[in-house]
Write a protein that holds these residues in place. Structure first.
Motif, PDB file in Angstrom:
ATOM      1  N   ARG A   1      -1.460  -2.340  -2.936  1.00  0.00           N
ATOM      2  CA  ARG A   1      -1.350  -1.241  -1.985  1.00  0.00           C
ATOM      3  C   ARG A   1      -0.038  -1.371  -1.211  1.00  0.00           C
ATOM      4  O   ARG A   1       0.586  -2.440  -1.178  1.00  0.00           O
ATOM      5  N   THR A   2       0.367  -0.269  -0.589  1.00  0.00           N
ATOM      6  CA  THR A   2       1.534  -0.283   0.285  1.00  0.00           C
ATOM      7  C   THR A   2       1.090   0.062   1.700  1.00  0.00           C
ATOM      8  O   THR A   2       0.058   0.701   1.904  1.00  0.00           O
ATOM      9  N   GLY A   3       1.871  -0.364   2.660  1.00  0.00           N
ATOM     10  CA  GLY A   3       1.540  -0.080   4.049  1.00  0.00           C
ATOM     11  C   GLY A   3       2.598  -0.640   4.970  1.00  0.00           C
ATOM     12  O   GLY A   3       3.672  -1.081   4.538  1.00  0.00           O
ATOM     13  N   ALA A   4       2.310  -0.635   6.258  1.00  0.00           N
ATOM     14  CA  ALA A   4       3.244  -1.169   7.253  1.00  0.00           C
ATOM     15  C   ALA A   4       3.457  -2.661   7.020  1.00  0.00           C
ATOM     16  O   ALA A   4       2.593  -3.353   6.477  1.00  0.00           O
ATOM     17  N   ILE A   5       4.611  -3.135   7.427  1.00  0.00           N
ATOM     18  CA  ILE A   5       4.919  -4.560   7.283  1.00  0.00           C
ATOM     19  C   ILE A   5       3.910  -5.372   8.088  1.00  0.00           C
ATOM     20  O   ILE A   5       3.727  -5.126   9.284  1.00  0.00           O
ATOM     21  N   PRO A   6       3.219  -6.321   7.476  1.00  0.00           N
ATOM     22  CA  PRO A   6       2.268  -7.155   8.229  1.00  0.00           C
ATOM     23  C   PRO A   6       2.979  -7.885   9.363  1.00  0.00           C
ATOM     24  O   PRO A   6       4.123  -8.350   9.203  1.00  0.00           O
ATOM     25  N   ARG A   7       2.322  -7.957  10.502  1.00  0.00           N
ATOM     26  CA  ARG A   7       2.942  -8.573  11.677  1.00  0.00           C
ATOM     27  C   ARG A   7       3.408 -10.003  11.403  1.00  0.00           C
ATOM     28  O   ARG A   7       4.467 -10.424  11.876  1.00  0.00           O
TER      29      ARG A   7
ATOM     30  N   VAL B   1       5.908  -1.354   2.852  1.00  0.00           N
ATOM     31  CA  VAL B   1       6.163  -2.366   1.826  1.00  0.00           C
ATOM     32  C   VAL B   1       4.891  -2.579   1.013  1.00  0.00           C
ATOM     33  O   VAL B   1       3.808  -2.133   1.383  1.00  0.00           O
ATOM     34  N   GLY B   2       5.031  -3.276  -0.096  1.00  0.00           N
ATOM     35  CA  GLY B   2       3.857  -3.676  -0.853  1.00  0.00           C
ATOM     36  C   GLY B   2       3.093  -4.737  -0.078  1.00  0.00           C
ATOM     37  O   GLY B   2       3.674  -5.718   0.392  1.00  0.00           O
ATOM     38  N   THR B   3       1.804  -4.534   0.088  1.00  0.00           N
ATOM     39  CA  THR B   3       1.005  -5.454   0.903  1.00  0.00           C
ATOM     40  C   THR B   3       0.017  -6.277   0.086  1.00  0.00           C
ATOM     41  O   THR B   3      -0.661  -7.145   0.637  1.00  0.00           O
ATOM     42  N   SER B   4      -0.095  -6.017  -1.217  1.00  0.00           N
ATOM     43  CA  SER B   4      -1.020  -6.809  -2.030  1.00  0.00           C
ATOM     44  C   SER B   4      -0.651  -6.690  -3.506  1.00  0.00           C
ATOM     45  O   SER B   4      -0.015  -5.734  -3.940  1.00  0.00           O
ATOM     46  N   PHE B   5      -1.002  -7.698  -4.250  1.00  0.00           N
ATOM     47  CA  PHE B   5      -0.936  -7.745  -5.703  1.00  0.00           C
ATOM     48  C   PHE B   5       0.434  -7.307  -6.254  1.00  0.00           C
ATOM     49  O   PHE B   5       1.451  -7.732  -5.744  1.00  0.00           O
ATOM     50  N   LEU B   6       0.463  -6.472  -7.300  1.00  0.00           N
ATOM     51  CA  LEU B   6       1.743  -6.174  -7.946  1.00  0.00           C
ATOM     52  C   LEU B   6       2.709  -5.471  -7.002  1.00  0.00           C
ATOM     53  O   LEU B   6       3.917  -5.715  -7.048  1.00  0.00           O
ATOM     54  N   GLU B   7       2.201  -4.613  -6.144  1.00  0.00           N
ATOM     55  CA  GLU B   7       3.078  -3.935  -5.179  1.00  0.00           C
ATOM     56  C   GLU B   7       3.784  -4.957  -4.285  1.00  0.00           C
ATOM     57  O   GLU B   7       4.960  -4.792  -3.945  1.00  0.00           O
ATOM     58  N   GLU B   8       3.085  -5.999  -3.900  1.00  0.00           N
ATOM     59  CA  GLU B   8       3.681  -7.030  -3.045  1.00  0.00           C
ATOM     60  C   GLU B   8       4.556  -7.989  -3.842  1.00  0.00           C
ATOM     61  O   GLU B   8       5.680  -8.309  -3.440  1.00  0.00           O
ATOM     62  N   TYR B   9       4.063  -8.449  -4.994  1.00  0.00           N
ATOM     63  CA  TYR B   9       4.786  -9.460  -5.774  1.00  0.00           C
ATOM     64  C   TYR B   9       6.140  -8.930  -6.248  1.00  0.00           C
ATOM     65  O   TYR B   9       7.126  -9.664  -6.280  1.00  0.00           O
ATOM     66  N   TYR B  10       6.184  -7.653  -6.607  1.00  0.00           N
ATOM     67  CA  TYR B  10       7.429  -7.060  -7.121  1.00  0.00           C
ATOM     68  C   TYR B  10       8.068  -6.118  -6.098  1.00  0.00           C
ATOM     69  O   TYR B  10       8.722  -5.141  -6.463  1.00  0.00           O
ATOM     70  N   GLU B  11       7.905  -6.423  -4.818  1.00  0.00           N
ATOM     71  CA  GLU B  11       8.440  -5.597  -3.741  1.00  0.00           C
ATOM     72  C   GLU B  11       9.947  -5.396  -3.882  1.00  0.00           C
ATOM     73  O   GLU B  11      10.446  -4.272  -3.742  1.00  0.00           O
ATOM     74  N   GLU B  12      10.693  -6.445  -4.153  1.00  0.00           N
ATOM     75  CA  GLU B  12      12.149  -6.332  -4.221  1.00  0.00           C
ATOM     76  C   GLU B  12      12.585  -5.380  -5.323  1.00  0.00           C
ATOM     77  O   GLU B  12      13.580  -4.663  -5.180  1.00  0.00           O
ATOM     78  N   ALA B  13      11.855  -5.363  -6.443  1.00  0.00           N
ATOM     79  CA  ALA B  13      12.211  -4.481  -7.553  1.00  0.00           C
ATOM     80  C   ALA B  13      11.796  -3.043  -7.274  1.00  0.00           C
ATOM     81  O   ALA B  13      12.534  -2.095  -7.563  1.00  0.00           O
ATOM     82  N   LEU B  14      10.614  -2.863  -6.699  1.00  0.00           N
ATOM     83  CA  LEU B  14      10.066  -1.521  -6.492  1.00  0.00           C
ATOM     84  C   LEU B  14      10.700  -0.793  -5.307  1.00  0.00           C
ATOM     85  O   LEU B  14      10.690   0.435  -5.253  1.00  0.00           O
ATOM     86  N   ARG B  15      11.230  -1.543  -4.370  1.00  0.00           N
ATOM     87  CA  ARG B  15      11.787  -0.948  -3.154  1.00  0.00           C
ATOM     88  C   ARG B  15      12.937   0.001  -3.484  1.00  0.00           C
ATOM     89  O   ARG B  15      13.835  -0.310  -4.259  1.00  0.00           O
TER      90      ARG B  15
END
Length: 673
Positions: free
Chosen positions: A235-241, A258-272
């Motif tokens: 999932r995506t959402g606000a940057i965790p505090r 930003v990506g907050t879990s799983f593939l969205e989070e792990y590949y944040e730099e690529a997906l951004r």
């Protein structure tokens, strides 16, 4: 008279020299001013305009996700977002006025209102109650404390719960106000994402009275196969505090999603995405030049969504047809993987996919191939070793037996017919315990035997991190070295616990002749393509990663593979009835772990089974490996259905080979770039 004449001539000469020097200096100054105004005027004017203008960065869409066959599975959909650009010289009461007006125009999420931090409520109270706030400080406080921040902190501490309770009717305003003030100055801060048409229309009509407020284009994630692959997209959402400082250091803004879990989070730099910019001419003009950003890079997953959907259906049908078999909630997990690459083809669960990496179970006899291999490698058995399978009675240990007394078994028949006793003899030999002769266990030797088992199991991925490309995973539970008796249970899978992903990596390692591959969900990172139906150029190709080669002789691996072939093809194989009519040749191992679990809603402890299966196919050239676990099923005698895991495995492998046969291979590697 001659002297007077000479004196008069000297004075005019000096004055003339001075006047001439002044004339030269003024002339140079005039020329310089003229040059600056006429020649360089346009350049300086442009610089001045740039200095007085404001640049606001706007979010760009994230990269998309495709399955291994180029099927779009995660998209972006256009939405409108309400933003506020906070300026330093805006008075507090003006921000409060704007927040109040916006609270009448938009609906604020109820959860957001309920979770407003106390510190934000106090900050709001101080801004909206200036006179009462001033009374919180005594003259002595002001005389003894010079630091303004310390005085402010003292005011915060002195705000009472009763004073905060007065704000309950203003929670919507506070929620909006805290978002307005939480970002950087002169940068748009997202107040609400996904405005309704009515909200956007109402705000647009009042923008002239809402300085700093704007409506910008935004993007929401659209998960096209959410029902078939719900958790691992993330999932995506606000940057965790807790991660805010880390993201800020990387150049993110506080308002970024930003990506907050799983593939969205792990590949944040690529997906951004790369942000666009809005350049306004001056502070009074909010409309200016807009520079579009660019979408982030796209991911091509290893997952086959057609297979994923098939496996989901199979699990649902098999579990639902076994009504009354489960002690608590229904659970079942399946992982399919390419043994030679580690590419994950499908990860499925009956009600929760997450359990495949986060939940661990005793996997029963599925660990027996590893036990046979370590027994051969350590020399405690050989290809000629024979053990008479009958009930073992060991002091301080419950009786140990197989499903029935199997009589004489060797390593092949022990795997084919699933002998617990044969595995227990391997454990006893490792621990230096001679059954029927030894009266006591040597503490040092049985502890070393525990270490030996876990050393080899770990190399297959059992009890170790698999390395899967997700932010976290469980490694199961190590039961410790509690007693010699538990060592025997460890040998046939009824002590330590493992995750379905670990089980899949383990069987893949066997199928891959002892090479443990790193499992991964992503095959490629590709550049964004303007046409979503076509893939962009490859930016990064994830090559297969060998994590280790197990410290076992290849001959012994081949012997275990032969034993697994017998499980599905031998005349007395425990899974023969499920695989005797397949168009492909499979190898596998069944597993049944006896468990005791507390029944939900009661204090009653119930005995049951974890049903498991591991396998791979084709036997001679493996291209797919499978791990299935169906936990917490009643025993057959108590109304449980046997063979659920075996049936799921057979149908899932059928689905894999049917799809391979019935459709052309259109994997992204073959797509034109």
């Amino acid at each position: 008279m001659a002297k007077n004449k000479v004196g008069k001539n000297r004075i005019p000469f000096r004055l003339n020299l001075l006047f001439f020097a002044v004339f030269i200096l003024f002339s140079a100054l005039i020329l310089r001013l003229g040059f600056i105004q006429i020649v360089q005027g346009d350049e300086f004017e442009s610089e001045l305009e740039q200095t007085s203008s404001e640049t606001a960065r706007i979010d760009a869409p994230r990269g998309l996700m495709y399955d291994r066959n180029g099927e779009l599975i995660v998209d972006n959909e256009l939405v409108l977002s309400l933003t506020y650009t906070n300026e330093q010289d805006v008075p507090d009461d003006e921000r409060i006025r704007i927040a109040t007006e916006l609270s009448k125009l938009i609906e604020v999420d109820s959860e957001e209102m309920e979770n407003i931090p106390e510190r934000d409520k106090k900050d709001y109270w101080l801004v909206t109650h200036p006179e009462e706030a001033a009374e919180l400080l005594t003259q002595e406080d002001r005389n003894t404390i010079e630091d303004d921040d310390e005085l402010y902190d003292l005011q915060l501490k002195r705000i009472t719960d009763e004073q905060l309770d007065e704000l309950n009717e203003e929670r919507e305003i506070i929620a909006i106000w805290r978002e307005m003030t939480s970002g950087y100055y002169d940068s748009p801060q997202r107040i609400k994402k996904g405005l309704s048409r009515e909200e956007a229309h109402s705000i647009s009509e009042r923008l002239d009275n809402l300085s700093g407020v704007d409506i910008l284009r935004d993007a929401n994630r659209k998960y096209l196969y959410e029902d078939a692959f719900p958790r691992f997209f993330g999932r995506t959402g606000a940057i965790p505090r807790e991660n805010l400082e880390e993201y800020l250091a990387k150049g993110y803004d506080r308002s970024d999603e930003v990506g907050t879990s799983f593939l969205e989070e792990y590949y944040e730099e690529a997906l951004r995405g790369n942000k666009g910019e809005i350049l306004s001419a001056n502070k009074s003009n909010n409309s200016g030049k807009e520079s579009n950003g660019s979408r982030g890079n796209d991911l091509v997953l290893s997952v086959d969504m057609a297979l994923q959907q098939e496996v989901e259906t199979i699990i649902d049908e098999e579990v639902d047809s076994s009504t009354g078999s489960f002690i608590n909630d229904k659970e079942a997990y399946v992982v399919l993987m390419e043994p030679q690459t580690g590419e994950i083809l499908s990860v499925s669960g009956y009600s929760d996919h997450l359990g495949s990496i986060s939940s661990s179970f005793e996997m029963g006899s599925t660990v027996k191939p590893a036990t046979v291999m370590l027994g051969l490698q350590t020399g405690v058995i050989n290809q000629h070793s024979v053990v008479v399978d009958r009930t073992l009675n060991i002091p301080y240990t419950p009786p140990i037996s197989s499903v029935s007394n199997l009589g004489p078994v060797n390593y092949l028949t022990a795997l084919e017919r699933s002998s617990n006793v044969f595995m227990a003899h391997i454990a006893m030999e490792l621990a230096g315990y001679n059954y029927g002769v030894s009266q006591t266990w040597n503490t040092t030797e049985y502890n070393e035997a525990y270490d030996t088992f876990r050393y080899y199991y770990d190399q297959f991925g059992l009890g170790a991190e698999t390395g899967v490309d997700l932010p976290f995973e469980s490694t199961g539970i190590n039961g410790g070295n509690a007693s010699p008796g538990n060592l025997l249970y460890l040998s046939f899978g009824q002590f330590d616990t493992y995750t379905p992903m670990q089980l899949a990596q383990y069987v893949s390692t066997i199928a891959n002749d002892g090479y443990r591959m790193k499992p991964h969900f992503v095959k490629q990172i590709r550049e964004a393509s303007a046409d979503k139906t076509k893939l962009g150029a490859v930016r990064q190709q994830f090559e297969p990663t060998i994590m280790n080669k197990v410290d076992i002789n290849n001959e012994y691996i081949n012997m275990a593979q032969e034993g697994m072939w017998r499980v599905t093809n031998g005349s007395r194989g425990t899974a023969r009835s499920y695989f005797n009519d397949t168009e492909y040749v499979a190898a596998g191992k069944t597993g049944t772990a006896e468990i005791r679990i507390r029944q939900d809603g009661s204090n009653r402890v119930v005995e049951g089974n974890n049903q498991a299966f591991i396998g791979y196919a084709p036997y001679d050239d493996p291209e797919v490996a499978i791990a299935v676990i169906v936990p917490y099923v009643y025993k057959d005698s108590a109304g449980g259905t046997s063979g659920i895991a075996n049936a799921i495995a057979r149908r899932s492998l059928d689905a894999y080979f049917d799809l391979r046969k019935d459709r052309p291979d259109i994997e992204p590697d073959d797509t034109d770039e």
